[in-house]
Design a protein around this motif. Structure first.
Motif, PDB file in Angstrom:
ATOM      1  N   SER A  64       1.402   4.959  10.238  1.00 34.43           N
ATOM      2  CA  SER A  64       1.756   5.412   8.953  1.00 34.43           C
ATOM      3  C   SER A  64       0.333   5.969   8.158  1.00 34.43           C
ATOM      4  O   SER A  64       0.586   6.932   7.456  1.00 34.43           O
ATOM      5  CB  SER A  64       2.452   4.327   8.443  1.00 34.43           C
ATOM      6  OG  SER A  64       1.703   3.075   8.034  1.00 34.43           O
ATOM      7  N   HIS A  65      -0.617   5.411   8.148  1.00 37.77           N
ATOM      8  CA  HIS A  65      -1.873   5.604   7.658  1.00 37.77           C
ATOM      9  C   HIS A  65      -3.102   4.683   8.320  1.00 37.77           C
ATOM     10  O   HIS A  65      -2.896   4.142   9.025  1.00 37.77           O
ATOM     11  CB  HIS A  65      -1.784   5.267   6.270  1.00 37.77           C
ATOM     12  CG  HIS A  65      -1.436   4.089   5.866  1.00 37.77           C
ATOM     13  ND1 HIS A  65      -0.448   3.329   6.061  1.00 37.77           N
ATOM     14  CD2 HIS A  65      -2.441   3.249   4.665  1.00 37.77           C
ATOM     15  CE1 HIS A  65      -0.482   2.102   5.565  1.00 37.77           C
ATOM     16  NE2 HIS A  65      -1.656   2.131   4.798  1.00 37.77           N
ATOM     17  N   GLY A  66      -4.220   4.913   7.854  1.00 36.39           N
ATOM     18  CA  GLY A  66      -5.419   4.205   8.277  1.00 36.39           C
ATOM     19  C   GLY A  66      -5.686   2.852   7.714  1.00 36.39           C
ATOM     20  O   GLY A  66      -6.900   2.505   8.202  1.00 36.39           O
ATOM     21  N   HIS A  67      -5.050   2.155   6.922  1.00 38.05           N
ATOM     22  CA  HIS A  67      -5.368   0.876   6.659  1.00 38.05           C
ATOM     23  C   HIS A  67      -5.322  -0.087   7.717  1.00 38.05           C
ATOM     24  O   HIS A  67      -4.487  -0.122   8.550  1.00 38.05           O
ATOM     25  CB  HIS A  67      -4.873   0.520   5.157  1.00 38.05           C
ATOM     26  CG  HIS A  67      -5.130   1.186   4.127  1.00 38.05           C
ATOM     27  ND1 HIS A  67      -4.268   1.677   3.063  1.00 38.05           N
ATOM     28  CD2 HIS A  67      -6.365   1.731   3.855  1.00 38.05           C
ATOM     29  CE1 HIS A  67      -4.941   1.860   1.924  1.00 38.05           C
ATOM     30  NE2 HIS A  67      -6.377   2.079   2.380  1.00 38.05           N
ATOM     31  N   ASN A  68      -6.264  -1.168   7.499  1.00 35.36           N
ATOM     32  CA  ASN A  68      -6.447  -1.977   8.652  1.00 35.36           C
ATOM     33  C   ASN A  68      -5.167  -3.088   8.967  1.00 35.36           C
ATOM     34  O   ASN A  68      -5.002  -3.694   9.867  1.00 35.36           O
ATOM     35  CB  ASN A  68      -7.630  -2.969   8.601  1.00 35.36           C
ATOM     36  CG  ASN A  68      -7.780  -3.582   7.207  1.00 35.36           C
ATOM     37  OD1 ASN A  68      -6.752  -3.718   6.305  1.00 35.36           O
ATOM     38  ND2 ASN A  68      -9.077  -4.142   7.174  1.00 35.36           N
ATOM     39  N   ASP A  69      -4.327  -3.232   7.879  1.00 30.41           N
ATOM     40  CA  ASP A  69      -3.154  -4.108   8.018  1.00 30.41           C
ATOM     41  C   ASP A  69      -1.984  -3.143   8.743  1.00 30.41           C
ATOM     42  O   ASP A  69      -0.954  -3.992   9.169  1.00 30.41           O
ATOM     43  CB  ASP A  69      -2.632  -4.618   6.938  1.00 30.41           C
ATOM     44  CG  ASP A  69      -2.504  -3.602   5.470  1.00 30.41           C
ATOM     45  OD1 ASP A  69      -2.921  -2.405   5.823  1.00 30.41           O
ATOM     46  OD2 ASP A  69      -1.681  -3.693   4.504  1.00 30.41           O
ATOM     47  N   HIS A  70      -2.297  -1.923   9.292  1.00 34.93           N
ATOM     48  CA  HIS A  70      -1.379  -1.236   9.951  1.00 34.93           C
ATOM     49  C   HIS A  70      -2.067  -0.641  11.253  1.00 34.93           C
ATOM     50  O   HIS A  70      -1.359  -0.453  12.045  1.00 34.93           O
ATOM     51  CB  HIS A  70      -0.990   0.160   9.083  1.00 34.93           C
ATOM     52  CG  HIS A  70      -0.224  -0.239   7.811  1.00 34.93           C
ATOM     53  ND1 HIS A  70       1.026  -0.292   7.838  1.00 34.93           N
ATOM     54  CD2 HIS A  70      -0.959  -0.856   6.876  1.00 34.93           C
ATOM     55  CE1 HIS A  70       1.429  -0.613   6.593  1.00 34.93           C
ATOM     56  NE2 HIS A  70       0.464  -0.775   5.814  1.00 34.93           N
ATOM     57  N   HIS A  94      -1.655  11.318  10.928  1.00 33.97           N
ATOM     58  CA  HIS A  94      -2.295  12.207  10.369  1.00 33.97           C
ATOM     59  C   HIS A  94      -3.790  12.336  10.706  1.00 33.97           C
ATOM     60  O   HIS A  94      -4.321  11.233  10.958  1.00 33.97           O
ATOM     61  CB  HIS A  94      -2.315  11.835   8.764  1.00 33.97           C
ATOM     62  CG  HIS A  94      -2.738  12.965   7.473  1.00 33.97           C
ATOM     63  ND1 HIS A  94      -4.168  13.244   7.723  1.00 33.97           N
ATOM     64  CD2 HIS A  94      -2.013  13.731   6.828  1.00 33.97           C
ATOM     65  CE1 HIS A  94      -4.208  13.885   6.559  1.00 33.97           C
ATOM     66  NE2 HIS A  94      -2.916  14.507   6.215  1.00 33.97           N
ATOM     67  N   PRO A  95      -4.335  13.377  10.700  1.00 38.44           N
ATOM     68  CA  PRO A  95      -5.976  13.576  11.032  1.00 38.44           C
ATOM     69  C   PRO A  95      -6.943  12.809  10.224  1.00 38.44           C
ATOM     70  O   PRO A  95      -7.934  12.466  10.594  1.00 38.44           O
ATOM     71  CB  PRO A  95      -6.210  15.200  10.769  1.00 38.44           C
ATOM     72  CG  PRO A  95      -4.759  15.814  10.800  1.00 38.44           C
ATOM     73  CD  PRO A  95      -4.056  14.766  10.219  1.00 38.44           C
ATOM     74  N   ASP A  96      -6.455  12.164   8.913  1.00 38.89           N
ATOM     75  CA  ASP A  96      -7.374  11.312   8.053  1.00 38.89           C
ATOM     76  C   ASP A  96      -7.458  10.005   8.349  1.00 38.89           C
ATOM     77  O   ASP A  96      -8.026   9.253   7.765  1.00 38.89           O
ATOM     78  CB  ASP A  96      -7.167  11.716   6.561  1.00 38.89           C
ATOM     79  CG  ASP A  96      -7.476  13.062   6.239  1.00 38.89           C
ATOM     80  OD1 ASP A  96      -8.480  13.831   6.793  1.00 38.89           O
ATOM     81  OD2 ASP A  96      -7.075  13.591   5.096  1.00 38.89           O
ATOM     82  N   VAL A  97      -6.626   9.438   9.586  1.00 33.65           N
ATOM     83  CA  VAL A  97      -6.190   8.270   9.691  1.00 33.65           C
ATOM     84  C   VAL A  97      -7.640   7.496   9.972  1.00 33.65           C
ATOM     85  O   VAL A  97      -7.847   6.138   9.789  1.00 33.65           O
ATOM     86  CB  VAL A  97      -5.179   8.209  10.740  1.00 33.65           C
ATOM     87  CG1 VAL A  97      -5.751   8.347  12.335  1.00 33.65           C
ATOM     88  CG2 VAL A  97      -4.454   6.572  10.749  1.00 33.65           C
ATOM     89  N   PHE A  98      -8.452   8.292  10.713  1.00 33.91           N
ATOM     90  CA  PHE A  98      -9.892   7.346  11.039  1.00 33.91           C
ATOM     91  C   PHE A  98     -10.836   7.358   9.837  1.00 33.91           C
ATOM     92  O   PHE A  98     -12.100   7.155  10.199  1.00 33.91           O
ATOM     93  CB  PHE A  98     -10.460   7.832  12.443  1.00 33.91           C
ATOM     94  CG  PHE A  98      -9.417   7.704  13.620  1.00 33.91           C
ATOM     95  CD1 PHE A  98      -9.087   6.198  13.919  1.00 33.91           C
ATOM     96  CD2 PHE A  98      -8.709   8.604  13.815  1.00 33.91           C
ATOM     97  CE1 PHE A  98      -8.186   5.970  14.838  1.00 33.91           C
ATOM     98  CE2 PHE A  98      -7.769   8.379  14.970  1.00 33.91           C
ATOM     99  CZ  PHE A  98      -7.462   7.288  15.700  1.00 33.91           C
ATOM    100  N   LEU A  99     -10.674   7.755   8.679  1.00 37.01           N
ATOM    101  CA  LEU A  99     -11.499   7.841   7.548  1.00 37.01           C
ATOM    102  C   LEU A  99     -12.256   6.288   7.435  1.00 37.01           C
ATOM    103  O   LEU A  99     -11.623   5.408   7.718  1.00 37.01           O
ATOM    104  CB  LEU A  99     -10.949   8.202   6.204  1.00 37.01           C
ATOM    105  CG  LEU A  99     -10.646   9.746   6.101  1.00 37.01           C
ATOM    106  CD1 LEU A  99      -9.858  10.091   4.883  1.00 37.01           C
ATOM    107  CD2 LEU A  99     -11.924  10.677   6.413  1.00 37.01           C
TER     108      LEU A  99
END
Length: 273
Positions: A64-70, A94-99
């Motif tokens: 869903s996105h790049g935060h560590n709880d996910h 999404h391409p920004d998931v690894f920021l």
């Protein structure tokens, strides 16, 4: 489609599974199996075993996105399951998931390197929607069209050695087109739960919404935003709402006054035609 909650903040009474403040859902659709997020630890693996769910033949993992709880659970998936994988699954995000992300100076982004995951997954990173099956779509970057959601950054990300306010532009969701309308599955809704629903309706060309499931990111919500969110759900009138993860008690009570809020937690399983 069947969706099973493997990880949530809450567990359901008399279902003896493990919870944590995170998200992981197991989705079965059109003969394929997907993980939507992987939680913070190996809890999703523990609960899958307890529920007799095999993850050896996953078709893909959707973030869903790049935060560590996910995303932190990816480290355990790679460590414990890839020796048994029957095929190479896809990784959709999404391409920004690894920021590289930080909240109050503490790292909060995906803790596993993209290069490590590339050894185990075939990547599909896109800002545009991806149709995973004929009826299941990853929404890509969410259009932020209203004036009350996604107004404030969530920590920072680093780019060219600079700290930049993080509006979590990679926050996305899944939508299933059931025969009765849309089933919208969210991780954290940093982009705004109402924005997500409107984007889903636009992409799928469908106004009917059967269910909204997942984290709504309504925590200590300012009164004006809570009022407008309730006004939106009052007008929308989905059949059911499973507000989970990052939705606090006050928000659930407020939403329950305008729509049908159901109890969410580890072990909940939902079916849609």
């Amino acid at each position: 489609m069947k969706i099973t909650m493997l990880v949530d903040n809450n567990t359901i009474i008399d279902s003896y599974y493990v919870g944590e403040p995170a998200v992981s859902y197991f989705i079965e659709e059109a003969g394929h199996k997907y993980l939507f997020d992987t939680g913070y630890s190996d809890v999703f693996l523990q609960n899958a075993v307890a529920m007799s769910i095999s993850l050896d033949d996953l078709s893909g993992v959707i973030l869903s996105h790049g935060h560590n709880d996910h995303t932190r659970g990816l480290t355990y998936l790679v460590k414990q399951k890839f020796q048994k994988m029957l095929a190479t699954p896809s990784l959709i995000a999404h391409p920004d998931v690894f920021l590289a992300r930080f909240d109050s100076g503490t790292a909060c982004g995906c803790p596993i390197e993209k290069s490590v995951l590339e050894e185990h997954f075939s990547f599909q990173l896109s800002r545009k929607p991806i149709w995973i099956t004929d009826r299941l779509v990853f929404l890509g970057e969410i259009e932020r069209s209203n004036d009350f959601e996604a107004k404030f950054p969530m920590g920072t990300f680093q780019e060219n050695r600079k700290n930049i306010p993080d509006y979590v532009m990679d926050d996305s969701a899944l939508v299933y087109q059931s025969k009765n309308g849309l089933v919208i599955i969210t991780g954290c809704s940093h982009s705004g739960i109402c924005n997500i629903i409107e984007h889903a309706k636009k992409i799928c060309r469908e106004e009917r919404v059967v269910n909204v499931i997942g984290g709504f990111h309504l925590l200590n919500t300012e009164p004006e935003r809570m009022k407008k969110t309730c006004d939106y759900f009052r007008a929308l009138q989905p059949t059911e709402v499973y507000a989970a993860h990052c939705t606090d008690l006050n928000a659930k009570i407020a939403l329950a006054s305008v729509t049908s809020v159901k109890e969410a937690g580890v072990g909940v399983a939902l079916y849609y035609e």
